[in-house]
Design an enzyme around this catalytic site. Structure first.
Site, PDB file in Angstrom:
ATOM      1  N   ASP A 208       0.773  -0.959   0.036  1.00  0.00           N
ATOM      2  CA  ASP A 208       0.071  -0.022   0.026  1.00  0.00           C
ATOM      3  C   ASP A 208       0.833   1.332   0.060  1.00  0.00           C
ATOM      4  O   ASP A 208       0.509   2.392  -0.502  1.00  0.00           O
ATOM      5  CB  ASP A 208      -0.980   0.271   1.158  1.00  0.00           C
ATOM      6  CG  ASP A 208      -1.910  -1.016   0.966  1.00  0.00           C
ATOM      7  OD1 ASP A 208      -1.957  -2.303   1.066  1.00  0.00           O
ATOM      8  OD2 ASP A 208      -3.241  -0.641   0.398  1.00  0.00           O
ATOM      9  N   ASN A 218       1.496  -3.100   4.126  1.00  0.00           N
ATOM     10  CA  ASN A 218       0.821  -3.688   3.400  1.00  0.00           C
ATOM     11  C   ASN A 218      -0.190  -4.483   4.447  1.00  0.00           C
ATOM     12  O   ASN A 218       0.069  -4.157   5.359  1.00  0.00           O
ATOM     13  CB  ASN A 218       1.427  -5.159   2.623  1.00  0.00           C
ATOM     14  CG  ASN A 218       0.684  -5.877   1.768  1.00  0.00           C
ATOM     15  OD1 ASN A 218      -0.174  -5.133   1.045  1.00  0.00           O
ATOM     16  ND2 ASN A 218       0.454  -7.224   1.726  1.00  0.00           N
TER      17      ASN A 218
HETATM   18  O1  MRU Z   1      -7.728  -3.106   3.066  1.00  0.00           O
HETATM   19  P1  MRU Z   1      -7.424  -3.574   1.591  1.00  0.00           P
HETATM   20  O2  MRU Z   1      -8.268  -4.910   1.007  1.00  0.00           O
HETATM   21  O3  MRU Z   1      -7.543  -2.364   0.692  1.00  0.00           O
HETATM   22  O4  MRU Z   1      -5.854  -3.832   1.501  1.00  0.00           O
HETATM   23  C1  MRU Z   1      -5.311  -4.462   0.155  1.00  0.00           C
HETATM   24  C2  MRU Z   1      -3.871  -4.654   0.420  1.00  0.00           C
HETATM   25  O5  MRU Z   1      -3.382  -4.901   1.550  1.00  0.00           O
HETATM   26  C3  MRU Z   1      -3.185  -5.166  -0.853  1.00  0.00           C
HETATM   27  O6  MRU Z   1      -2.049  -6.101  -0.508  1.00  0.00           O
HETATM   28  C4  MRU Z   1      -2.638  -3.856  -1.389  1.00  0.00           C
HETATM   29  O7  MRU Z   1      -3.441  -2.819  -1.585  1.00  0.00           O
HETATM   30  C5  MRU Z   1      -1.830  -4.305  -2.569  1.00  0.00           C
HETATM   31  S1  MRU Z   1      -3.191  -4.521  -3.838  1.00  0.00           S
HETATM   32  C6  MRU Z   1      -2.574  -4.788  -5.381  1.00  0.00           C
END
Ligand code: MRU
Length: 318
Positions: A208, A218
């Site tokens: 993220d 992440n």
């Molecule tokens: O809370 P989320 O579902 O948005 O979290 C998503 C993640 O942590 C993913 O691993 C990250 O965004 C990478 S997506 C390609």
């Protein structure tokens, strides 16, 4: 879902109907464009003032994914360069479409590069959901896995369920099933067991936000997997487009971590699993220090230690 205005996109991001860092960035750009199209002011200054307030609403949805803030900044630069309101509105729509297609291209490219790290007969462990549903249609960590399969490699995947919201169990399994990649669903706490038995060849996760030194935020649980992987001598890869990199942050200590509601922990899909009044903590992400990361896979290249110099160079396309 059909979402016709920036408020409904913002709500969908908060409620995780749209989620995954690249998808949040793309939808953030479309939200700015949709918001702009509905502004009635015809004077440039008043229009830009209203646009700032729209962007503020979108930027206030989720704090961790860098992609969202990068996309909003890009939209603002375009708006400020415009001469009049009608021209700015058209330019914003074009810019959102451009961001979307650049992100799609980036995830396809990084998936191709990353697939080189996957050998035939590998069993890969992945966390959360990082496929088409989280991006512009291909994927980051799951894109690498998908690409390895498309190259004809015989691979298997262990997908962690990803408590509390089960993106792994609900979404990653669905995507793996569609692409015909054999997979096994495990609870997050089973990862060490399978690693200790020598059943995992590598771990690949998304990101993220990646700080200038390679520290990576992440989905919660990623840090635990990285520590376990190092203990067992298993390579740990992060796959993300460069739009996830934040060179303004020296280390992961500065990455804002979203704290979500206690109900996501005390309840599963609306059903209570803890005594009433139970206090729960719910950080949505954790930070994996760079020294646990074997390589960061981006569309501009695969980055390894020493990260500080190399991240900057790859980010700037050098
Ligand atoms: O809370 P989320 O579902 O948005 O979290 C998503 C993640 O942590 C993913 O691993 C990250 O965004 C990478 S997506 C390609």
């Amino acid at each position: 879902m059909e979402l016709g205005d920036h408020q409904s996109i913002a709500s969908a991001v908060v409620e995780l109907k749209i989620r995954g860092a690249p998808a949040i960035g793309i939808l953030g750009a479309y939200a700015v464009a949709l918001g702009a199209l509905k502004i009635e002011s015809t004077t440039r200054d008043k229009f830009l003032e209203e646009l700032r307030s729209i962007s503020y609403t979108i930027a206030s949805t989720r704090p961790t994914a860098k992609n969202l803030f990068r996309a909003i900044d890009r939209m603002h630069k375009v708006a400020e360069a415009g001469k009049d309101v009608e021209q700015i509105k058209a330019a914003l729509v074009n810019e959102a479409v451009r961001i979307h297609s650049e992100e799609e291209e980036a995830t396809r490219k990084l998936s191709q590069l990353g697939a080189e790290l996957i050998d035939d007969n590998f069993t890969i462990l992945t966390h959360c959901n990082t496929g088409a549903l989280a991006t512009a249609g291909y994927g980051t960590a799951l894109g690498v896995i998908r690409q390895a399969k498309e190259q004809g490699k015989n691979i298997k995947v262990f997908a962690t369920e990803t408590r509390p919201l089960l993106q792994g169990a609900r979404l990653t399994t669905w995507e793996l099933k569609k692409t015909g990649i054999p997979f096994t669903l495990i609870t997050d706490s089973m990862a060490g067991y399978f690693m200790s038995r020598g059943e995992i060849d590598c771990v690949i996760v998304g990101a993220d936000r990646i700080a200038a030194n390679g520290d990576t935020a992440n989905k919660i649980g990623t840090y635990t997997l990285a520590v376990l992987a190092m203990e067992h001598g298993i390579p740990f890869y992060v796959a993300a487009p460069t739009t996830t990199i934040d060179l303004s942050l020296a280390s992961g200590d500065e990455i804002p971590i979203e704290q979500r509601s206690q109900e996501e922990i005390t309840h599963i899909q609306g059903v209570s699993i803890a005594p009433e009044g139970t206090q729960a903590a719910n950080p949505a992400f954790d930070v994996t220090p760079h020294y646990y990361i074997t390589a960061i896979i981006t569309e501009k290249g695969i980055i390894k230690e020493p990260y500080v110099e190399r991240i900057k160079r790859v980010f700037n396309g050098k």
